[in-house]
Design a protein around this motif. Structure first.
Motif, PDB file in Angstrom:
ATOM      1  N   VAL A  75       0.209  -9.137  -0.409  1.00  0.00           N
ATOM      2  CA  VAL A  75       1.334  -9.764   0.289  1.00  0.00           C
ATOM      3  C   VAL A  75       1.408  -9.173   1.695  1.00  0.00           C
ATOM      4  O   VAL A  75       1.138  -7.978   1.872  1.00  0.00           O
ATOM      5  N   PRO A  76       1.750  -9.975   2.709  1.00  0.00           N
ATOM      6  CA  PRO A  76       1.917  -9.353   4.026  1.00  0.00           C
ATOM      7  C   PRO A  76       3.137  -8.438   4.035  1.00  0.00           C
ATOM      8  O   PRO A  76       4.142  -8.739   3.381  1.00  0.00           O
ATOM      9  N   SER A  77       3.021  -7.337   4.760  1.00  0.00           N
ATOM     10  CA  SER A  77       4.178  -6.442   4.895  1.00  0.00           C
ATOM     11  C   SER A  77       5.212  -7.079   5.809  1.00  0.00           C
ATOM     12  O   SER A  77       6.416  -6.872   5.671  1.00  0.00           O
ATOM     13  N   PHE A  78       4.702  -7.910   6.738  1.00  0.00           N
ATOM     14  CA  PHE A  78       5.568  -8.514   7.746  1.00  0.00           C
ATOM     15  C   PHE A  78       6.226  -9.773   7.179  1.00  0.00           C
ATOM     16  O   PHE A  78       5.829 -10.906   7.463  1.00  0.00           O
ATOM     17  N   THR A  79       7.215  -9.560   6.327  1.00  0.00           N
ATOM     18  CA  THR A  79       7.963 -10.661   5.733  1.00  0.00           C
ATOM     19  C   THR A  79       9.302 -10.109   5.275  1.00  0.00           C
ATOM     20  O   THR A  79       9.502  -8.898   5.224  1.00  0.00           O
ATOM     21  N   PHE A  80      10.207 -11.009   4.917  1.00  0.00           N
ATOM     22  CA  PHE A  80      11.484 -10.551   4.378  1.00  0.00           C
ATOM     23  C   PHE A  80      11.228  -9.867   3.024  1.00  0.00           C
ATOM     24  O   PHE A  80      10.317 -10.252   2.290  1.00  0.00           O
ATOM     25  N   VAL A  81      12.048  -8.891   2.712  1.00  0.00           N
ATOM     26  CA  VAL A  81      11.876  -8.131   1.467  1.00  0.00           C
ATOM     27  C   VAL A  81      11.958  -9.042   0.235  1.00  0.00           C
ATOM     28  O   VAL A  81      11.440  -8.713  -0.834  1.00  0.00           O
ATOM     29  N   ALA A  82      12.536 -10.218   0.412  1.00  0.00           N
ATOM     30  CA  ALA A  82      12.638 -11.193  -0.684  1.00  0.00           C
ATOM     31  C   ALA A  82      11.269 -11.656  -1.171  1.00  0.00           C
ATOM     32  O   ALA A  82      11.141 -12.131  -2.304  1.00  0.00           O
ATOM     33  N   THR A  83      10.235 -11.540  -0.341  1.00  0.00           N
ATOM     34  CA  THR A  83       8.887 -11.900  -0.803  1.00  0.00           C
ATOM     35  C   THR A  83       8.339 -10.809  -1.721  1.00  0.00           C
ATOM     36  O   THR A  83       7.527 -11.088  -2.600  1.00  0.00           O
ATOM     37  N   VAL A  84       8.770  -9.580  -1.489  1.00  0.00           N
ATOM     38  CA  VAL A  84       8.136  -8.430  -2.142  1.00  0.00           C
ATOM     39  C   VAL A  84       8.853  -8.015  -3.436  1.00  0.00           C
ATOM     40  O   VAL A  84       8.213  -7.698  -4.435  1.00  0.00           O
ATOM     41  N   GLN A  85      10.176  -8.045  -3.422  1.00  0.00           N
ATOM     42  CA  GLN A  85      10.924  -7.589  -4.612  1.00  0.00           C
ATOM     43  C   GLN A  85      10.538  -8.349  -5.886  1.00  0.00           C
ATOM     44  O   GLN A  85      10.463  -7.729  -6.953  1.00  0.00           O
ATOM     45  N   PRO A  86      10.274  -9.659  -5.827  1.00  0.00           N
ATOM     46  CA  PRO A  86       9.887 -10.343  -7.076  1.00  0.00           C
ATOM     47  C   PRO A  86       8.635  -9.753  -7.732  1.00  0.00           C
ATOM     48  O   PRO A  86       8.513  -9.784  -8.955  1.00  0.00           O
ATOM     49  N   ILE A  87       7.729  -9.172  -6.916  1.00  0.00           N
ATOM     50  CA  ILE A  87       6.536  -8.530  -7.493  1.00  0.00           C
ATOM     51  C   ILE A  87       6.996  -7.322  -8.321  1.00  0.00           C
ATOM     52  O   ILE A  87       6.579  -7.127  -9.463  1.00  0.00           O
ATOM     53  N   VAL A  88       7.894  -6.541  -7.717  1.00  0.00           N
ATOM     54  CA  VAL A  88       8.410  -5.333  -8.380  1.00  0.00           C
ATOM     55  C   VAL A  88       9.207  -5.720  -9.633  1.00  0.00           C
ATOM     56  O   VAL A  88       9.151  -5.050 -10.657  1.00  0.00           O
ATOM     57  N   MET A  89       9.953  -6.842  -9.530  1.00  0.00           N
ATOM     58  CA  MET A  89      10.759  -7.291 -10.677  1.00  0.00           C
ATOM     59  C   MET A  89       9.879  -7.558 -11.901  1.00  0.00           C
ATOM     60  O   MET A  89      10.319  -7.445 -13.051  1.00  0.00           O
ATOM     61  N   CYS A  90       8.621  -7.938 -11.654  1.00  0.00           N
ATOM     62  CA  CYS A  90       7.688  -8.192 -12.766  1.00  0.00           C
ATOM     63  C   CYS A  90       6.949  -6.927 -13.186  1.00  0.00           C
ATOM     64  O   CYS A  90       6.097  -6.975 -14.069  1.00  0.00           O
ATOM     65  N   GLY A  91       7.212  -5.821 -12.499  1.00  0.00           N
ATOM     66  CA  GLY A  91       6.478  -4.580 -12.807  1.00  0.00           C
ATOM     67  C   GLY A  91       5.185  -4.466 -12.012  1.00  0.00           C
ATOM     68  O   GLY A  91       4.391  -3.552 -12.233  1.00  0.00           O
ATOM     69  N   GLY A  92       4.965  -5.420 -11.099  1.00  0.00           N
ATOM     70  CA  GLY A  92       3.724  -5.434 -10.324  1.00  0.00           C
ATOM     71  C   GLY A  92       3.764  -4.483  -9.137  1.00  0.00           C
ATOM     72  O   GLY A  92       4.807  -3.900  -8.810  1.00  0.00           O
ATOM     73  N   ILE A  93       2.599  -4.343  -8.491  1.00  0.00           N
ATOM     74  CA  ILE A  93       2.469  -3.437  -7.349  1.00  0.00           C
ATOM     75  C   ILE A  93       2.106  -4.258  -6.111  1.00  0.00           C
ATOM     76  O   ILE A  93       1.071  -4.921  -6.090  1.00  0.00           O
ATOM     77  N   PRO A  94       2.968  -4.230  -5.071  1.00  0.00           N
ATOM     78  CA  PRO A  94       2.603  -4.943  -3.845  1.00  0.00           C
ATOM     79  C   PRO A  94       1.509  -4.188  -3.093  1.00  0.00           C
ATOM     80  O   PRO A  94       1.606  -2.980  -2.919  1.00  0.00           O
ATOM     81  N   ARG A  95       0.454  -4.909  -2.707  1.00  0.00           N
ATOM     82  CA  ARG A  95      -0.572  -4.316  -1.829  1.00  0.00           C
ATOM     83  C   ARG A  95      -0.400  -5.009  -0.487  1.00  0.00           C
ATOM     84  O   ARG A  95      -0.638  -6.200  -0.358  1.00  0.00           O
TER      85      ARG A  95
END
Ligand SMILES: Cc1ncc(COP(=O)(O)O)c(C=O)c1O
Length: 370
Positions: A75-95
């Motif tokens: 996932v790009p780092s340059f985005t709203f945190v709303a793109t990233v939190q759903p990964i964490v909600m599933c237990g996933g790891i954002p790269r």
């Protein structure tokens, strides 16, 4: 005050909500299904599933593809945190991957370097409405058997190679929050063609309840339902869909206005040495925001604020957030863009003379070197 972003609502939205209120059916119902049908028609997609936010659309999509603990998502780092939190909600790891400075979108070559055995998906974000290089992303995903979940929160109405974002690809998520190109008040949608996945998303948005078993039994035992999987209470309600339907009817007008203002800023600001504009092709892009890369950005922001012009920083890179520090990444383009990025007012309710005032005030700041 000139807002950086705001919705444009009118009598049509009021009447539409009024009609829903009079029916007394405020939950998911006919308005939601009508809105879904309209989206399916517009995007020529087999399935459109409406939910309560763009964030939950992304969460449902990731959950439905089976993302689980320890899986990685690029996932790009340059985005709203709303793109990233759903990964964490599933237990996933954002790269976190870097962006290209030309269009502020995912650097696909860098994304390729981040792929590991644990990678399950890529989330391209069409920043500001500018489409990512989807043919490269889909090619990369196919080669490594990854799912592609597009975060199209900014890209409602934008086209890639002549096709609407959302009309092709694997899974596309939209947001209809208050400042998006069209709004439902709050809302989101998932667009896809895969029937099995669509059934899973449909169940998961309503607590895992299987609507088919409910309709099979509704005449005999109207209270009966079956739960087949983990689910969430993420469905869209009728009032939100009613607003969305009224907004959709105005979409062309909204897009025209946004493009007109963006082109106006391009003309006014392109020769300013201290400001770099992000060149976008507005014959195919419906802009969500208008961003500049500005010298002395923080002081410019303060100066504009003093003149009644609200601006925003979209976004603070996620890999710099305390919570994501453990997902270490070195992203030079993202970090250099973050130093200078500034979103200036752009929305369908903005008057051209306000846009003129914004551009002139920016020029004033550099002229006076305040
Ligand atoms: C890039 C991006 N992704 C996702 C979202 C989430 O949308 P919502 O606010 O509807 O949850 C937003 C909203 O601001 C966004 O800008």
């Amino acid at each position: 005050m000139i807002q950086v972003a705001r919705p444009l609502l009118g009598k049509a939205e009021l009447d539409s909500v009024d009609r829903v209120l009079k029916t007394g059916w405020l939950g998911m119902g006919d308005k939601v299904f009508q809105f879904e049908t309209k989206l399916k028609e517009m995007f020529k997609r087999k399935h459109a599933i409406c939910v309560n936010t763009g964030t939950t659309a992304l969460h449902l999509a990731l959950d439905a593809i089976g993302l689980k603990k320890g899986d990685e998502v690029i996932v790009p780092s340059f985005t709203f945190v709303a793109t990233v939190q759903p990964i964490v909600m599933c237990g996933g790891i954002p790269r976190f991957c870097d962006i290209r400075t030309e269009d502020l979108n995912m650097d696909v070559r860098h994304a390729g370097k981040l792929i590991s055995k644990k990678t399950k998906a890529i989330i391209p974000v069409h920043y500001g409405g500018a489409p990512c290089n989807m043919s490269e992303i889909l090619k990369l995903a196919k080669k490594h058997r990854l799912r592609v979940i597009e975060d199209a929160a900014h890209a409602f109405g934008s086209r890639y190679n002549g096709r609407l974002i959302g009309s092709f690809g694997d899974i596309t998520c939209f947001s209809f929050d208050p400042i998006k190109t069209i709004t439902c008040g709050e809302g989101g949608a998932i667009l896809l063609d895969d029937r099995g996945l669509s059934e899973t998303v449909t169940k998961k948005r309503m607590l895992g309840i299987d609507k088919d078993t409910w309709s099979r039994y509704k005449h005999k035992r109207s209270w009966f339902y079956e739960v087949h999987m983990k689910g969430y209470r993420y469905h869209m309600g009728n009032m939100n869909a009613a607003i969305g339907i009224a907004q959709l009817a105005k979409f062309k007008k909204f897009a025209k206005k946004r493009k007109q203002i963006a082109k106006f800023y391009d003309d006014k600001l392109s020769n300013l040495g201290a400001v770099r504009i992000i060149k976008r092709n507005y014959s195919s892009i419906t802009p969500f925001n208008y961003t500049i890369l500005a010298e002395e950005r923080d002081r410019l922001m303060e100066f504009l604020n003093g003149k009644g012009i609200i601006t925003a920083i979209n976004y603070i890179p996620n890999h710099l957030q305390p919570f994501f520090k453990r997902n270490k990444a070195s992203l030079p383009n993202t970090e250099s863009v973050y130093e200078k990025i500034l979103s200036i007012p752009l929305h369908a309710a903005l008057r051209l003379r306000d846009a003129e005032f914004v551009a002139e005030t920016i020029k004033d700041f550099y002229r006076k070197k305040i």
